[in-house]
Scaffold this motif. Structure first.
Motif, PDB file in Angstrom:
ATOM      1  N   ILE A  95       0.553  -1.207   0.160  1.00 22.24           N
ATOM      2  CA  ILE A  95       0.128   0.096   0.182  1.00 22.24           C
ATOM      3  C   ILE A  95       1.242   1.180   0.087  1.00 22.24           C
ATOM      4  O   ILE A  95       1.614   1.482   0.791  1.00 22.24           O
ATOM      5  CB  ILE A  95      -1.056  -0.339   1.331  1.00 22.24           C
ATOM      6  N   LEU A  96       0.244   2.056  -1.263  1.00 19.18           N
ATOM      7  CA  LEU A  96       1.425   2.938  -1.539  1.00 19.18           C
ATOM      8  C   LEU A  96       0.623   4.827  -0.575  1.00 19.18           C
ATOM      9  O   LEU A  96      -0.525   4.584  -1.320  1.00 19.18           O
ATOM     10  CB  LEU A  96       1.517   3.372  -2.373  1.00 19.18           C
ATOM     11  N   TYR A  97       1.628   5.290  -0.562  1.00 18.06           N
ATOM     12  CA  TYR A  97       0.435   6.866  -0.441  1.00 18.06           C
ATOM     13  C   TYR A  97       1.816   7.390  -1.228  1.00 18.06           C
ATOM     14  O   TYR A  97       3.311   7.401  -1.191  1.00 18.06           O
ATOM     15  CB  TYR A  97       0.659   7.344   0.731  1.00 18.06           C
ATOM     16  N   VAL A  98       1.143   8.640  -1.694  1.00 22.64           N
ATOM     17  CA  VAL A  98       1.829   9.464  -2.988  1.00 22.64           C
ATOM     18  C   VAL A  98       2.255  10.845  -2.252  1.00 22.64           C
ATOM     19  O   VAL A  98       0.905  11.059  -1.587  1.00 22.64           O
ATOM     20  CB  VAL A  98       0.825   9.191  -4.444  1.00 22.64           C
ATOM     21  N   ARG A  99       3.371  11.020  -2.492  1.00 24.04           N
ATOM     22  CA  ARG A  99       4.235  11.941  -2.149  1.00 24.04           C
ATOM     23  C   ARG A  99       4.195  13.092  -3.428  1.00 24.04           C
ATOM     24  O   ARG A  99       4.527  12.662  -4.449  1.00 24.04           O
ATOM     25  CB  ARG A  99       5.677  12.306  -1.352  1.00 24.04           C
ATOM     26  N   GLU A 100       3.473  14.443  -3.144  1.00 29.18           N
ATOM     27  CA  GLU A 100       3.497  15.416  -4.518  1.00 29.18           C
ATOM     28  C   GLU A 100       3.595  16.624  -3.613  1.00 29.18           C
ATOM     29  O   GLU A 100       3.598  16.815  -2.370  1.00 29.18           O
ATOM     30  CB  GLU A 100       1.578  14.800  -4.737  1.00 29.18           C
ATOM     31  N   GLU A 226      -3.416  -0.175  -8.588  1.00 26.33           N
ATOM     32  CA  GLU A 226      -4.732   0.824  -8.496  1.00 26.33           C
ATOM     33  C   GLU A 226      -4.831   1.368  -7.197  1.00 26.33           C
ATOM     34  O   GLU A 226      -4.252   1.662  -6.317  1.00 26.33           O
ATOM     35  CB  GLU A 226      -5.728  -0.559  -8.128  1.00 26.33           C
ATOM     36  N   ARG A 227      -5.585   2.898  -7.559  1.00 26.19           N
ATOM     37  CA  ARG A 227      -6.000   3.332  -6.574  1.00 26.19           C
ATOM     38  C   ARG A 227      -7.356   3.156  -5.576  1.00 26.19           C
ATOM     39  O   ARG A 227      -8.072   2.683  -6.032  1.00 26.19           O
ATOM     40  CB  ARG A 227      -6.083   4.779  -7.323  1.00 26.19           C
ATOM     41  N   ILE A 228      -7.118   3.737  -4.238  1.00 28.70           N
ATOM     42  CA  ILE A 228      -8.127   3.028  -3.311  1.00 28.70           C
ATOM     43  C   ILE A 228      -7.928   4.070  -2.829  1.00 28.70           C
ATOM     44  O   ILE A 228      -7.283   5.088  -2.449  1.00 28.70           O
ATOM     45  CB  ILE A 228      -7.402   1.797  -2.990  1.00 28.70           C
ATOM     46  N   SER A 229      -8.931   4.274  -2.153  1.00 27.73           N
ATOM     47  CA  SER A 229      -9.289   5.217  -0.351  1.00 27.73           C
ATOM     48  C   SER A 229      -8.546   5.341   0.598  1.00 27.73           C
ATOM     49  O   SER A 229      -8.422   4.239   0.991  1.00 27.73           O
ATOM     50  CB  SER A 229     -10.796   5.296  -0.089  1.00 27.73           C
ATOM     51  N   ARG A 230      -8.077   6.096   0.965  1.00 30.03           N
ATOM     52  CA  ARG A 230      -7.758   6.182   2.593  1.00 30.03           C
ATOM     53  C   ARG A 230      -8.433   5.180   3.730  1.00 30.03           C
ATOM     54  O   ARG A 230      -7.248   4.524   3.973  1.00 30.03           O
ATOM     55  CB  ARG A 230      -7.766   7.664   2.844  1.00 30.03           C
ATOM     56  N   GLU A 231      -9.459   5.045   3.562  1.00 29.99           N
ATOM     57  CA  GLU A 231      -9.847   4.241   4.622  1.00 29.99           C
ATOM     58  C   GLU A 231      -9.304   2.772   4.536  1.00 29.99           C
ATOM     59  O   GLU A 231      -9.003   1.977   4.691  1.00 29.99           O
ATOM     60  CB  GLU A 231     -11.593   4.610   4.177  1.00 29.99           C
ATOM     61  N   ALA A 233      -6.574   1.553   2.752  1.00 33.32           N
ATOM     62  CA  ALA A 233      -5.110   1.838   2.851  1.00 33.32           C
ATOM     63  C   ALA A 233      -5.292   2.011   3.905  1.00 33.32           C
ATOM     64  O   ALA A 233      -4.435   0.614   4.375  1.00 33.32           O
ATOM     65  CB  ALA A 233      -4.657   3.128   2.536  1.00 33.32           C
ATOM     66  N   GLU A 234      -6.114   2.200   5.028  1.00 33.89           N
ATOM     67  CA  GLU A 234      -5.491   1.844   6.375  1.00 33.89           C
ATOM     68  C   GLU A 234      -6.260   0.832   6.762  1.00 33.89           C
ATOM     69  O   GLU A 234      -5.331  -0.169   8.390  1.00 33.89           O
ATOM     70  CB  GLU A 234      -6.359   3.084   7.454  1.00 33.89           C
ATOM     71  N   HIS A 235      -7.141   0.614   6.445  1.00 33.53           N
ATOM     72  CA  HIS A 235      -7.386  -1.047   6.185  1.00 33.53           C
ATOM     73  C   HIS A 235      -6.642  -2.502   6.600  1.00 33.53           C
ATOM     74  O   HIS A 235      -6.288  -3.220   7.083  1.00 33.53           O
ATOM     75  CB  HIS A 235      -8.764  -1.687   5.952  1.00 33.53           C
ATOM     76  N   GLU A 236      -5.938  -2.113   4.742  1.00 36.15           N
ATOM     77  CA  GLU A 236      -4.792  -2.873   4.620  1.00 36.15           C
ATOM     78  C   GLU A 236      -4.127  -2.695   5.526  1.00 36.15           C
ATOM     79  O   GLU A 236      -3.376  -4.292   5.985  1.00 36.15           O
ATOM     80  CB  GLU A 236      -4.640  -3.283   3.059  1.00 36.15           C
ATOM     81  N   GLN A 237      -3.061  -2.251   5.545  1.00 33.48           N
ATOM     82  CA  GLN A 237      -1.966  -1.615   6.718  1.00 33.48           C
ATOM     83  C   GLN A 237      -2.179  -2.264   8.003  1.00 33.48           C
ATOM     84  O   GLN A 237      -1.983  -3.121   8.319  1.00 33.48           O
ATOM     85  CB  GLN A 237      -2.115  -0.396   6.827  1.00 33.48           C
ATOM     86  N   ASN A 238      -3.664  -2.653   8.672  1.00 37.65           N
ATOM     87  CA  ASN A 238      -3.924  -2.897   9.903  1.00 37.65           C
ATOM     88  C   ASN A 238      -4.058  -4.587  10.040  1.00 37.65           C
ATOM     89  O   ASN A 238      -3.933  -5.346  10.857  1.00 37.65           O
ATOM     90  CB  ASN A 238      -5.060  -1.927  10.399  1.00 37.65           C
ATOM     91  N   LYS A 239      -4.583  -4.764   8.483  1.00 40.46           N
ATOM     92  CA  LYS A 239      -5.240  -5.859   8.648  1.00 40.46           C
ATOM     93  C   LYS A 239      -4.019  -6.836   8.248  1.00 40.46           C
ATOM     94  O   LYS A 239      -3.864  -7.841   8.652  1.00 40.46           O
ATOM     95  CB  LYS A 239      -5.650  -6.174   7.056  1.00 40.46           C
ATOM     96  N   ASN A 240      -1.780  -6.675   7.301  1.00 36.53           N
ATOM     97  CA  ASN A 240      -1.122  -6.880   7.724  1.00 36.53           C
ATOM     98  C   ASN A 240       0.038  -6.495   9.170  1.00 36.53           C
ATOM     99  O   ASN A 240       0.244  -7.004   9.166  1.00 36.53           O
ATOM    100  CB  ASN A 240      -0.828  -6.478   6.711  1.00 36.53           C
TER     101      ASN A 240
END
Length: 240
Positions: A95-100, A226-231, A233-240
């Motif tokens: 899961i990635l967050y884009v720095r811009e 693929e683009r996903i929502s913040r929610e 992303a945070e759910h995937e991170q907590n699941k792992n």
């Protein structure tokens, strides 16, 4: 062998045009140069970009995998999946967050003082010029436009674009197809693959193009997402 995702949300840098293409759902893949992993060994072996890495696309009957030989690591062949798992910055499932390019700013009251409750993030990709006609520096001095902060310094809390990596592979830059170039967000040329030449070289300083530019034809990581929502992303991170 299944490549397992990490349990940490990782940052990835996108320039302004990449951000715009992603927000418009035109960009679903990005390419990053495969650089030597051991620079001292690479120098000793006269490793050159495009010369120090070899790819064998024949499937081995024993491990059912293609193989890579990277002379900055070893002169031995290594399974592609193992190579990606050990040396790629991003792996399938990450899961990635884009720095811009960004800024945090406030509206001002009649005395040119920040109104605290108006503080919010701004993003260069949303504007052709700054959102404010003038800017008051912390020391009280003025300037005409809001200064943007570089993407490398953007905190995770400011992120608005989150991605799930769906595939990672290794190939030469000039192997890009028209279909892949379109997925990179490049669609303004008769042959998008040829047009990607301009998009790619524009991302590098002139002094770096001899090593990493289009003509150098470097090996690159091809990172599909693929683009996903913040929610999500945070759910995937907590699941792992």
């Amino acid at each position: 062998m299944k490549i397992r995702p990490s349990n940490t949300m990782k940052p990835i840098l996108f320039n302004t045009e990449m951000v715009r293409a992603t927000l418009d759902n035109r960009k679903t893949v990005t390419r990053r140069v495969v650089k030597p992993h051991n620079t001292r060994k690479a120098k000793r072996c006269e490793y050159l970009q495009g010369e120090g890495l070899w790819f064998d696309d024949e499937i081995n009957e024993f491990d059912k995998d293609t193989h890579i030989k990277d002379y900055s690591i070893s002169s031995c062949w290594i399974g592609t999946e193992i190579y990606i798992q050990k040396y790629a910055s991003y792996r399938p499932g990450d899961i990635l967050y884009v720095r811009e390019t960004w800024q945090y700013a406030y509206d001002l009251d009649g005395n040119e003082q920040p109104i605290e409750e108006t503080g919010r993030y701004f993003y260069a990709a949303d504007y052709d010029s700054g959102p404010f006609g003038f800017w008051v520096n912390p020391d009280g001095t003025h300037r005409e436009n809001m200064p943007w902060r570089p993407s490398i310094h953007m905190p995770r809390e400011a992120a608005r674009i989150f991605l799930r990596v769906t595939d990672v592979r290794v190939e030469r830059l000039q192997d890009i197809t028209d279909e892949q170039a379109e997925k990179e967000g490049c669609s303004d040329y008769t042959s998008t693959a040829l047009g990607f030449f301009y998009v790619w070289d524009a991302a590098f300083k002139p002094k770096d193009r001899a090593l990493y530019g289009w003509e150098a034809n470097p090996w690159v990581w091809v990172i599909e997402f693929e683009r996903i929502s913040r929610e999500e992303a945070e759910h995937e991170q907590n699941k792992n």
